[in-house]
Structures are given as C-alpha cells and as structure tokens.
Design a protein around this motif. Structure first.
Motif, short mmCIF file in Angstrom:
data_model
loop_
_atom_site.label_atom_id
_atom_site.label_comp_id
_atom_site.label_asym_id
_atom_site.label_seq_id
_atom_site.Cartn_x
_atom_site.Cartn_y
_atom_site.Cartn_z
N MET A 322 7.15 -10.29 -10.90
CA MET A 322 5.88 -10.68 -10.29
C MET A 322 5.99 -10.77 -8.77
SD MET A 322 3.69 -10.71 -12.64
CE MET A 322 2.30 -11.54 -11.88
N VAL A 323 7.17 -11.04 -8.27
CA VAL A 323 7.37 -11.02 -6.82
C VAL A 323 7.38 -9.58 -6.33
CG1 VAL A 323 8.89 -11.69 -4.93
CG2 VAL A 323 8.59 -13.22 -6.89
N LEU A 324 8.04 -8.71 -7.08
CA LEU A 324 8.00 -7.29 -6.74
C LEU A 324 6.57 -6.77 -6.81
CD1 LEU A 324 9.37 -4.60 -6.10
CD2 LEU A 324 9.82 -4.33 -8.56
N ARG A 325 5.84 -7.23 -7.80
CA ARG A 325 4.43 -6.82 -7.89
C ARG A 325 3.65 -7.25 -6.66
NH1 ARG A 325 0.09 -8.67 -12.62
NH2 ARG A 325 -1.81 -8.07 -11.48
N MET A 326 3.90 -8.46 -6.17
CA MET A 326 3.21 -8.92 -4.98
C MET A 326 3.48 -7.99 -3.79
SD MET A 326 3.69 -12.51 -2.88
CE MET A 326 5.37 -12.06 -2.41
N ILE A 327 4.74 -7.60 -3.64
CA ILE A 327 5.10 -6.70 -2.54
C ILE A 327 4.40 -5.36 -2.70
CG2 ILE A 327 7.00 -5.45 -1.46
CD1 ILE A 327 8.80 -7.84 -2.18
N MET A 328 4.42 -4.82 -3.90
CA MET A 328 3.77 -3.53 -4.14
C MET A 328 2.26 -3.64 -3.95
SD MET A 328 6.23 -1.47 -4.71
CE MET A 328 5.34 -0.06 -5.35
N ASP A 329 1.66 -4.73 -4.43
CA ASP A 329 0.22 -4.93 -4.22
C ASP A 329 -0.10 -5.00 -2.74
OD1 ASP A 329 -0.27 -4.95 -6.94
OD2 ASP A 329 -0.44 -7.13 -7.10
N GLN A 371 8.05 6.03 -7.18
CA GLN A 371 7.18 6.55 -8.23
C GLN A 371 5.70 6.26 -7.98
OE1 GLN A 371 5.33 4.54 -10.75
NE2 GLN A 371 5.70 2.85 -9.31
N ASP A 372 5.39 5.49 -6.96
CA ASP A 372 4.02 5.05 -6.74
C ASP A 372 3.19 6.17 -6.11
OD1 ASP A 372 1.79 3.69 -5.02
OD2 ASP A 372 2.44 2.18 -6.48
N PRO A 373 2.08 6.57 -6.73
CA PRO A 373 1.30 7.70 -6.19
C PRO A 373 0.62 7.40 -4.86
CG PRO A 373 0.16 6.66 -8.04
CD PRO A 373 1.52 6.05 -7.98
N VAL A 374 0.39 6.12 -4.55
CA VAL A 374 -0.21 5.77 -3.26
C VAL A 374 0.85 5.78 -2.18
CG1 VAL A 374 -1.34 3.93 -1.96
CG2 VAL A 374 -2.05 4.42 -4.30
N LEU A 375 1.97 5.12 -2.42
CA LEU A 375 3.00 4.97 -1.39
C LEU A 375 3.80 6.24 -1.19
CD1 LEU A 375 4.15 1.37 -2.30
CD2 LEU A 375 2.43 2.09 -0.65
N GLY A 376 3.71 7.16 -2.14
CA GLY A 376 4.41 8.43 -1.97
C GLY A 376 3.81 9.31 -0.90
#
Length: 697
Positions: A322-329, A371-376
């Motif tokens: 959930m912390v990783l999710r916060m960073i990705m969000d 793997q993220d299509p936005v950040l790629g």
C-alpha cells in the motif's frame, strides 16, 4: 461544532478525497488503526464537525459525505495503540494530514504539541504519549477538483539524445528578477521573460528541485533558517504552498502548459525515500500517526527505532504494497493530472533496497514502474546512491532509468585542475562512461553528465574556491562535501586580478565545452551559464536568501553566449549525441567510429594511456552512414582537450575532397571558422573542435 454529519459508506477507491460533482468520498489507508475519524474545518480553521469513517475494506477506511465541495478543509485522527516498542505511535490527539491531499493550507507551526510524545520527559521521551491537541498548529488538507482546461497541450516528448536538462529551484531562479510576475512562484517560472530566456539558451527540459509540499526541520527553525531545497516531503500529491501566488494548484498546471507551449519538458525531483517526520523524536504530522509500522521501515530487533538509510531519520517502507501503491499513485497523478514529463528520484538506491538487504535492480519499485503504461512514457532519472548498505549503485539501475553520474563531474573537474593520471578517465567520460553503463542494452544517454548540481559548488565557485565556506549554515563548517576537486587559480574567492579572472573564465569554458561534447545526457545547473556564485557555500540547503537566489544583476554575458553556442553546437552535430556506445567500430559498415590520437598523428597505444603526465586527449568521432541522425554535411569531428601547455597537433588526414574547419576554440572565446590542414598549434588550457566539411571549393 455544527449539526451532526451524515456520512455513508462510500468506496475504497480512489484513495484520497475525491469530489464527484455531488459530494466527496474520503478514503485513507491504515492497516493497524482501530478507528479513523474525519475532521472537517471551515476556511478560517475552525473545526465544524467530526465523524468516524464507517467502512473498512482491505485496510482502506472510507466514507462519503454528500454536498461537500472543493475547498473543504479536513484532516484525520487515527485511534490505535501508542506502543513505540512495538512500532505503533497512534495518538488521536493529533490532527493528521491526508497523505493523498492535493492541497495543503500551509505549513505546520513549530510547537511541542506537534510531537506525538511528551516533550521534556527526562528519559525516553518518545515512550510517553502527549495528550494535548495540535490542531491549531497544523495545516489542513483541502478537497480539490484538479480538472484543468489543457486545450491543445501536448508533452514535447523530446528524444533523450536531443535533451539538454536545466536543474533549477522554483524560487531561486526567479526571486531576484524584477521583470516577472510574483517572483519565486510557479507563475514566475513560466512567465514570458523566463520562457524567452530558456528557449534562447537552448535547454529542452527543466528539472525542478522538490515541488511537493515540504517541511522546514525544527533544528533549522530554531536557528532562523529554512529548508530551502525542499528535501523533506510531507505531501506527495500537494504542490508546495509557498510556490503558489494565489494558493491554487492550477498555477502549477498553467506553468506546465506554458513550458510545453515553448517545447520545454518539466521533470520533477521527487523524494519518496523518506518523509519530513524524521526519527522517533520527530513530529507526528501524517504517516507516523496514521500507521507508523506500515509507512516506515523499522529496526527488526527494536521497532521503536527507524532504519535510516537516507540520513534523514527515517526510510519509507516501499516493501509494503500500500505504500508502494501510494508512490505509484503519486507518480501517475503528476503525469496524468499535472502533465509533467519525468522524474528524478532522490536517493533512488533506497527505493531498490529489499527488506533488510542491499540494492536489488529487480526490486518491486523498479518492476512496478517498468510495467506501468503511464510511467513508461516519461523520463526517469535516478540519483544512484544513499548511505545504506551497498548504497552506491552508479550504473546498476535497470533501463529505462538514466542516472546522475558523479564520476563524470569529478573526472572533468580533476582533469581540468591538472590532476595526474586523469586522461584515461576523461576518455571514458567523453564516450558515455561505458564502464558503468554499457550493459543490459542500456543506451549511452543513460549517463546524465553534470559539472555541478544544487548540492555542491556552482561552476563559478568550482574555479574560485579551494575550501567550502558554509559558515551561514550554522554548523561550524562540518556540513557539505569536503573534497570538491576545485581550484581557485591563485586567490580564494572574488578577485580584481585580471589574469586570474581570465583563467577562471577559460576554465569554465573548457568544462562547459567538455560537457556539451560528451556522449550522454547533459545537465546544467541553473545560473552556471551566467557565472552565478554562492560565495563558496557548497551546501546551501538552508539558505533561502541571496546566497542561493540567482543573481541576475551580475550576469556574465560572455559566458552565457558561450554556453548557448555550445548547446547549439551539440544540437547541430548528431555525432555528439548518439544513443549507441562507441566501440571503435561502426555496426553498419564495419569501419572505425572512434579514434584516439597522439599529437604526432599516431593513434594512442596502451602504454600512452599509462603516462601519468598525459594531459592532452584528442578524440575523433565518425558516424556510420546508416545511422538515423546521419547528415551528409557531417562525417567526423576531431576534438582536443588540452589541460597542459600548448601542443603542436598533427590533424588526421581528411578524406578526399574534404577539409577540417576549426569551429570551437575556448582559448579564443568560442566560435571559429578557420580551415586547417596538416598541423596546428593547440593552445594550452583549451578545448578545440574541428569539423570535417565535405563541401570544398
């Protein structure tokens, strides 16, 4: 308080405070809390109501209040155990900022009640809970609708091999300019005078020091200083309040849109490795009070204390999903909603450290981004070190990450300072630092080449000071790098001696020319191009004043013009910005693409490189005809980097019906147009560049 609040269950996603046109959904993560209370405030900071979030799904607490609008102020109070020795520091007496808040009303006002523990307890103070309320000293989170009319805004998407990055501080770049609106703000950054200046200079991307909301540390506050750089984040979604002239987040969006209209990308320096809450004696502002054991990495044998791989007191627990999710969000928010074009990750080694072990290029953080299509689709730059185990990881990051290359900085400084034995290292830096980066199909552009950055001497100070002069920081000179590989050329600090000033100007030209002639991705520190000085302070993190603000009144027009010349020269010569590493053989036609020459016209041999007194490096680059950037008018560049005395240099034989033109000579100030043949005298302490011209008379 007003009448009781009607709240329904709402939904667990998205996390944060989300306005849907009719009301606001509130959602916040806490795995270990026992109760989560939402507090509402009016615009004056008066609390108007409290209500428990009624639902909990997957450790996300949530609820929906109909009728609330953007501009609503709010915060949380989290109930749970205050048991520091078990890693828990819940204290419902403390109003907490929402980690997903898109705007904050300001900054905390330092007061003992900001601490979750009782200040003044003689022994182990953090073990005693503080019962006092902190609300009047805390900023509130604000509900925002971040919708913005972007019109025809498009990401410039400048190919990395064509990029020239400009590292700048929002306030420092514009504070001392009288011709911009609201100096020191986002609006000033993208004002017409600044856009004209940056486009004229030729930069393609501006890399902003942290713009996430941040904290001034208590010890700085006590000394009357400020966290100027901003590396103490307390809100990963909220823009720093003092950079907004009207307090509205659309000011940041307007800035980005205007930069894009000028063809300039916006890269953010982001700090996800730690927060501004510090160690066990730091304040309880948000993450610590919501769920200390989830948001932070704690010592396995004593979770009262924090893992401190960052040197700031705490380390964000990226291992927690959930912390990783916060960073990705957060990253996706700044790309999709705020339209930024990339990120530079502070202390990025920390984000790749798994559990209690060392660095892992296959860590979840890197896999999630890749793997993220936005950040790629954006530029990703790592600061490849921290103070943790195995913290120095230059060259170890996975593609598509680029990396700040401190070895480039140090080698260039030492070579031009005249240090013995630096010529082989310079050759490696000129060709993309292949020893570090030529693996895993990484391009030569992976190396972000820099002479200076916000942390350290400016370029002017690198040639003006031997010692750091950090007295204004109030740490008795203990802070800042001790070895800067600098040289004052005879006098410490400013001087009226013309010969020394001329030598300093020449040294700066040599270093800037080296930067723009190197394979990799060049980065310039804002102000270096105009001779800006910090009076020898190499750690001006706490100097929100004239020490750090760029002095436009002392503008070095000659060096500015030279820098602009070299940026233009790089853009006009694709040989200097190839993505493929040069290996002395072209891939398409099997011919050599890289030569190293001795002054007598013979190619360098292994024993030549072993000479510790070697101070002249002569490099010839050739481009394969099948290369996409190939231009008929350019097949070769011959560059000589001479840190010693004058040298008689035999010029390589040009192909039939071509000749060499001497285009750059730092000893004569810059641009030249001399046609040369056979042998030329290369001035001492200079860079000379010759271009092969196939159009002969």
């Amino acid at each position: 308080m007003n009448n009781p609040i009607t709240i329904t269950e709402g939904r667990a996603a998205p996390i944060g405070a989300t306005f849907d046109g009719d009301g606001v959904n509130f959602a916040v993560f806490s795995e270990n809390a026992e109760r989560m209370v939402l507090c509402l405030f009016d615009a004056d900071g008066t609390e108007t109501g409290r209500v428990d979030l009624p639902e909990r799904d997957g450790d996300v607490w949530h609820g929906y209040i109909s009728g609330l609008r953007p501009g609503q102020h709010y915060g949380y109070r989290a109930h749970g155990p205050y048991a520091p020795e078990q890693g828990h520091r819940f204290n419902p007496n403390k109003l907490l900022m929402d980690p997903y808040a898109k705007r904050l009303t300001g900054h905390p006002t330092w007061h003992d009640t900001l601490m979750g523990y009782k200040v003044g307890t003689a022994k182990d103070p953090d073990l005693v809970i503080d019962p006092r309320d902190n609300a009047r000293f805390m900023p509130r989170s604000v509900v925002e609708d971040p919708a913005f009319s972007w019109g025809e805004d498009e990401h410039p998407r400048t190919p990395i091999q064509q990029s020239v990055i400009y590292e700048a501080h929002v306030k420092g770049l514009t504070k001392r300019r009288a011709d911009v609106p609201d100096p020191g703000t986002f609006l000033a950054m993208s004002s017409d005078p600044m856009l004209d200046y940056l486009t004229n200079l030729g930069i393609t991307a501006i890399e902003l020091l942290p713009v996430h909301a941040y904290l001034t540390d208590h010890f700085l506050h006590e000394k009357g200083l400020t966290n100027y750089w901003g590396y103490q984040t307390i809100g990963f979604f909220a823009p720093e309040p003092k950079y907004m002239a009207r307090g509205q987040i659309d000011e940041f969006q307007q800035m980005v849109a205007r930069f894009h209209s000028a063809g300039i990308e916006v890269i953010l320096d982001v700090v996800y490795n730690h927060t501004g809450e510090g160690n066990e004696l730091g304040p309880t502002l948000s993450f610590r009070g919501l769920d200390n054991a989830s948001y932070y990495r704690l010592m396995p044998d004593n979770p009262r204390f924090y893992v401190n791989d960052t040197g700031t007191g705490n380390t964000v627990n990226v291992d927690h999903p959930m912390v990783l999710r916060m960073i990705m969000d957060s990253l996706r928010y700044w790309v999709e909603v705020m339209h930024v074009d990339g990120f530079r990750f502070d202390l990025c080694s920390t984000l790749g450290r798994v559990d209690e072990g060392g660095f892992d290029r296959g860590a979840a953080f890197f896999d999630a981004i890749r793997q993220d299509p936005v950040l790629g689709n954006v530029k990703l730059i790592a600061e490849p070190w921290d103070i943790g185990p195995g913290g120095y990881q230059l060259g170890a990051f996975p593609p598509p990450f680029m990396e700040w290359n401190d070895k480039y900085r140090d080698t260039v400084r030492r070579f031009w300072r005249g240090d013995a034995g630096e010529a082989p290292a310079l050759a490696d830096r000129l060709t993309g630092s292949a020893l570090q980066f030529d693996h895993s199909s990484r391009p030569a552009t992976s190396s972000v080449n820099l002479l200076t950055a916000h942390d350290g001497f400016t370029l002017m100070d690198t040639v003006s000071y031997v010692e750091k002069h950090n007295e204004a920081n109030g740490e008795d000179g203990r802070d800042g790098h001790g070895e800067n590989y600098s040289d004052n050329l005879g006098v410490e600090g400013p001087t009226e001696k013309e010969a020394i000033n001329a030598a300093r100007a020449r040294r700066r030209r040599n270093m800037m020319a080296t930067l723009m002639l190197s394979q990799g991705t060049p980065m310039i520190l804002a102000g270096d191009e105009m001779g800006n000085s910090q009076s020898g302070n190499n750690n001006a993190y706490s100097q929100d004043n004239e020490i750090s603000w760029i002095d436009w009144g002392s503008f070095d027009a000659e060096f500015h013009d030279f820098t602009r010349l070299m940026i233009s020269f790089r853009k006009n010569h694709p040989l200097l910005r190839q993505k493929l590493f040069l290996h002395a053989q072209r891939r398409e036609d099997g011919l050599d693409d890289l030569f190293w020459w001795r002054p007598d016209g013979q190619q360098m041999q292994d024993e030549d490189w072993q000479d510790p007194d070697l101070s002249c490096v002569a490099m010839e680059l050739r481009m394969a005809s099948g290369t996409p950037d190939y231009a008929e008018t350019e097949q070769a560049i011959f560059a000589v980097f001479n840190a010693g005395g004058a040298v008689d240099m035999v010029i390589p034989d040009p192909p039939e019906n071509t000749h060499w033109v001497w285009r750059v000579d730092t000893a004569r100030g810059g641009r030249q147009t001399d046609v040369v043949s056979d042998q030329v005298k290369i001035p001492g302490q200079s860079v000379s560049v010759f271009v092969l011209d196939i159009h002969t008379s």
